[in-house]
Design a protein around this motif. Structure first.
Motif, PDB file in Angstrom:
ATOM      1  N   LEU A  23       0.825  -1.209   0.000  1.00 44.12           N
ATOM      2  CA  LEU A  23       0.000   0.000   0.000  1.00 44.12           C
ATOM      3  C   LEU A  23       0.861   1.262   0.000  1.00 44.12           C
ATOM      4  CD1 LEU A  23      -2.777  -1.074   2.506  1.00 44.12           C
ATOM      5  CD2 LEU A  23      -3.060  -0.637   0.050  1.00 44.12           C
ATOM      6  N   SER A  24       1.888   1.270   0.821  1.00 47.17           N
ATOM      7  CA  SER A  24       2.778   2.424   0.866  1.00 47.17           C
ATOM      8  C   SER A  24       3.469   2.623  -0.479  1.00 47.17           C
ATOM      9  CB  SER A  24       3.813   2.242   1.977  1.00 47.17           C
ATOM     10  OG  SER A  24       4.653   3.363   2.050  1.00 47.17           O
ATOM     11  N   PHE A  25       3.928   1.524  -1.081  1.00 42.78           N
ATOM     12  CA  PHE A  25       4.564   1.583  -2.397  1.00 42.78           C
ATOM     13  C   PHE A  25       3.605   2.196  -3.415  1.00 42.78           C
ATOM     14  CE2 PHE A  25       6.120   0.054  -6.432  1.00 42.78           C
ATOM     15  CZ  PHE A  25       7.502   0.024  -6.287  1.00 42.78           C
ATOM     16  N   ALA A  26       2.348   1.766  -3.392  1.00 43.62           N
ATOM     17  CA  ALA A  26       1.350   2.287  -4.333  1.00 43.62           C
ATOM     18  C   ALA A  26       1.102   3.773  -4.106  1.00 43.62           C
ATOM     19  CB  ALA A  26       0.048   1.502  -4.204  1.00 43.62           C
ATOM     20  N   HIS A  27       1.055   4.198  -2.851  1.00 43.17           N
ATOM     21  CA  HIS A  27       0.843   5.618  -2.563  1.00 43.17           C
ATOM     22  C   HIS A  27       2.009   6.461  -3.065  1.00 43.17           C
ATOM     23  CE1 HIS A  27      -2.002   4.435   0.939  1.00 43.17           C
ATOM     24  NE2 HIS A  27      -2.654   4.512  -0.206  1.00 43.17           N
ATOM     25  N   LEU A  28       3.233   5.983  -2.846  1.00 42.29           N
ATOM     26  CA  LEU A  28       4.402   6.699  -3.340  1.00 42.29           C
ATOM     27  C   LEU A  28       4.380   6.783  -4.867  1.00 42.29           C
ATOM     28  CD1 LEU A  28       6.965   5.159  -0.892  1.00 42.29           C
ATOM     29  CD2 LEU A  28       6.638   7.607  -1.215  1.00 42.29           C
ATOM     30  N   HIS A  29       4.026   5.690  -5.510  1.00 44.11           N
ATOM     31  CA  HIS A  29       3.929   5.682  -6.971  1.00 44.11           C
ATOM     32  C   HIS A  29       2.870   6.664  -7.453  1.00 44.11           C
ATOM     33  CE1 HIS A  29       1.887   4.359 -10.667  1.00 44.11           C
ATOM     34  NE2 HIS A  29       3.118   4.219 -11.114  1.00 44.11           N
ATOM     35  N   ASP A  30       1.693   6.637  -6.832  1.00 47.32           N
ATOM     36  CA  ASP A  30       0.602   7.513  -7.256  1.00 47.32           C
ATOM     37  C   ASP A  30       0.976   8.978  -7.094  1.00 47.32           C
ATOM     38  OD1 ASP A  30      -0.769   5.182  -7.749  1.00 47.32           O
ATOM     39  OD2 ASP A  30      -2.141   5.391  -6.042  1.00 47.32           O
ATOM     40  N   LEU A  31       1.646   9.314  -6.005  1.00 46.32           N
ATOM     41  CA  LEU A  31       2.057  10.695  -5.791  1.00 46.32           C
ATOM     42  C   LEU A  31       3.105  11.114  -6.817  1.00 46.32           C
ATOM     43  CD1 LEU A  31       1.791  13.230  -4.056  1.00 46.32           C
ATOM     44  CD2 LEU A  31       3.718  12.365  -2.717  1.00 46.32           C
ATOM     45  N   ALA A  32       4.070  10.247  -7.075  1.00 40.68           N
ATOM     46  CA  ALA A  32       5.099  10.563  -8.063  1.00 40.68           C
ATOM     47  C   ALA A  32       4.478  10.765  -9.444  1.00 40.68           C
ATOM     48  CB  ALA A  32       6.153   9.456  -8.111  1.00 40.68           C
ATOM     49  N   GLU A  33       3.536   9.904  -9.799  1.00 42.51           N
ATOM     50  CA  GLU A  33       2.864  10.027 -11.094  1.00 42.51           C
ATOM     51  C   GLU A  33       2.063  11.330 -11.176  1.00 42.51           C
ATOM     52  OE1 GLU A  33       1.396   6.527 -13.788  1.00 42.51           O
ATOM     53  OE2 GLU A  33      -0.136   7.013 -12.284  1.00 42.51           O
ATOM     54  N   ALA A  34       1.358  11.669 -10.111  1.00 42.48           N
ATOM     55  CA  ALA A  34       0.567  12.904 -10.087  1.00 42.48           C
ATOM     56  C   ALA A  34       1.476  14.130 -10.165  1.00 42.48           C
ATOM     57  CB  ALA A  34      -0.289  12.960  -8.823  1.00 42.48           C
ATOM     58  N   ALA A  35       2.704  14.003  -9.666  1.00 46.43           N
ATOM     59  CA  ALA A  35       3.646  15.117  -9.674  1.00 46.43           C
ATOM     60  C   ALA A  35       4.442  15.187 -10.971  1.00 46.43           C
ATOM     61  CB  ALA A  35       4.586  15.013  -8.482  1.00 46.43           C
ATOM     62  N   GLY A  36       4.072  14.387 -11.962  1.00 48.74           N
ATOM     63  CA  GLY A  36       4.692  14.489 -13.283  1.00 48.74           C
ATOM     64  C   GLY A  36       5.739  13.452 -13.608  1.00 48.74           C
ATOM     65  N   GLN A  37       5.991  12.521 -12.699  1.00 43.61           N
ATOM     66  CA  GLN A  37       6.954  11.456 -12.976  1.00 43.61           C
ATOM     67  C   GLN A  37       6.200  10.306 -13.640  1.00 43.61           C
ATOM     68  OE1 GLN A  37      10.272  12.112 -12.243  1.00 43.61           O
ATOM     69  NE2 GLN A  37       9.401  14.087 -11.668  1.00 43.61           N
ATOM     70  N   THR A  38       6.448  10.072 -14.897  1.00 41.56           N
ATOM     71  CA  THR A  38       5.680   9.075 -15.638  1.00 41.56           C
ATOM     72  C   THR A  38       6.516   7.829 -15.914  1.00 41.56           C
ATOM     73  OG1 THR A  38       6.328  10.089 -17.741  1.00 41.56           O
ATOM     74  CG2 THR A  38       4.265  10.832 -16.753  1.00 41.56           C
ATOM     75  N   GLY A  39       5.830   6.768 -16.286  1.00 41.24           N
ATOM     76  CA  GLY A  39       6.487   5.526 -16.680  1.00 41.24           C
ATOM     77  C   GLY A  39       7.356   4.949 -15.579  1.00 41.24           C
TER      78      GLY A  39
ATOM     79  N   LEU B 184      -5.046  15.781  -0.779  1.00 42.13           N
ATOM     80  CA  LEU B 184      -4.417  16.472  -1.892  1.00 42.13           C
ATOM     81  C   LEU B 184      -5.162  16.121  -3.173  1.00 42.13           C
ATOM     82  CD1 LEU B 184      -1.850  18.101  -2.841  1.00 42.13           C
ATOM     83  CD2 LEU B 184      -0.786  15.882  -3.196  1.00 42.13           C
ATOM     84  N   ASP B 185      -5.441  17.110  -3.975  1.00 39.09           N
ATOM     85  CA  ASP B 185      -6.059  16.875  -5.277  1.00 39.09           C
ATOM     86  C   ASP B 185      -4.963  16.398  -6.232  1.00 39.09           C
ATOM     87  OD1 ASP B 185      -7.393  16.851  -7.677  1.00 39.09           O
ATOM     88  OD2 ASP B 185      -7.916  18.980  -7.660  1.00 39.09           O
ATOM     89  N   LEU B 186      -4.941  15.106  -6.496  1.00 38.88           N
ATOM     90  CA  LEU B 186      -3.879  14.543  -7.329  1.00 38.88           C
ATOM     91  C   LEU B 186      -3.966  14.971  -8.783  1.00 38.88           C
ATOM     92  CD1 LEU B 186      -3.552  10.946  -5.842  1.00 38.88           C
ATOM     93  CD2 LEU B 186      -2.128  12.948  -5.404  1.00 38.88           C
ATOM     94  N   ASP B 187      -5.075  15.583  -9.170  1.00 43.91           N
ATOM     95  CA  ASP B 187      -5.175  16.115 -10.533  1.00 43.91           C
ATOM     96  C   ASP B 187      -4.575  17.508 -10.637  1.00 43.91           C
ATOM     97  OD1 ASP B 187      -6.448  13.846 -11.564  1.00 43.91           O
ATOM     98  OD2 ASP B 187      -8.404  14.555 -10.857  1.00 43.91           O
ATOM     99  N   HIS B 188      -4.338  18.152  -9.503  1.00 42.45           N
ATOM    100  CA  HIS B 188      -3.770  19.505  -9.471  1.00 42.45           C
ATOM    101  C   HIS B 188      -2.746  19.603  -8.348  1.00 42.45           C
ATOM    102  CE1 HIS B 188      -7.776  19.919 -11.345  1.00 42.45           C
ATOM    103  NE2 HIS B 188      -7.100  20.682 -12.184  1.00 42.45           N
ATOM    104  N   VAL B 189      -1.613  18.949  -8.544  1.00 45.28           N
ATOM    105  CA  VAL B 189      -0.555  18.916  -7.541  1.00 45.28           C
ATOM    106  C   VAL B 189       0.144  20.276  -7.517  1.00 45.28           C
ATOM    107  CG1 VAL B 189       1.617  17.804  -6.893  1.00 45.28           C
ATOM    108  CG2 VAL B 189      -0.251  16.437  -7.821  1.00 45.28           C
TER     109      VAL B 189
END
Length: 126
Positions: free
Chosen positions: A20-36, A87-92
């Motif tokens: 779960l923690s791994f997924a949260h870190l991934h989701d935040l990184a992706e929302a902040a513009g880190q892709t792939g 946090l609105d992950l669509d508008h980080v």
């Protein structure tokens, strides 16, 4: 002859919490513009820094180790809290994008210092 497999509730809980923690870190990184692959590498770098710190803390209780433990813990815990709907992950916000983008350099510095600063405990003599 046969070894019994013992299911350990603490181990199961740790695997679930880690995933779960791994997924949260991934989701935040992706929302902040880190892709792939970068979005997947972000949680690995946070978790590996925690592992490096844990290894150091097992042998030495130094200020350096505790500092990097707090840095990695804030990164992990912060991502978990941020993805809980606060946090609105669509508008980080820009400041969070900057923190996420700067994390690799910070994690590299921490890991390098932990790996290349000698332990305070003397090595055992043969």
């Amino acid at each position: 002859m046969f070894r019994s497999i013992r299911i350990d509730a603490v181990l199961i809980q740790a695997v679930i919490a880690g995933a779960l923690s791994f997924a949260h870190l991934h989701d935040l990184a992706e929302a902040a513009g880190q892709t792939g692959w970068k979005a997947w590498a972000y949680p690995v770098s946070v978790d590996l820094l925690l592992v490096a710190v844990w290894r150091r803390l097992r042998t030495e209780r130094s200020g350096l180790a505790w500092f990097w433990f707090l840095v990695a813990l804030v990164a992990s815990l912060g991502a978990n809290i941020a993805t809980a709907g606060l946090l609105d992950l669509d508008h980080v916000p820009a400041w969070l994008r900057i923190l996420v983008a700067g994390w690799p350099a910070l994690a590299f510095l921490g890991g390098t210092l932990l790996a290349h600063t000698p332990d305070a405990t003397p090595a055992p003599t043969p």
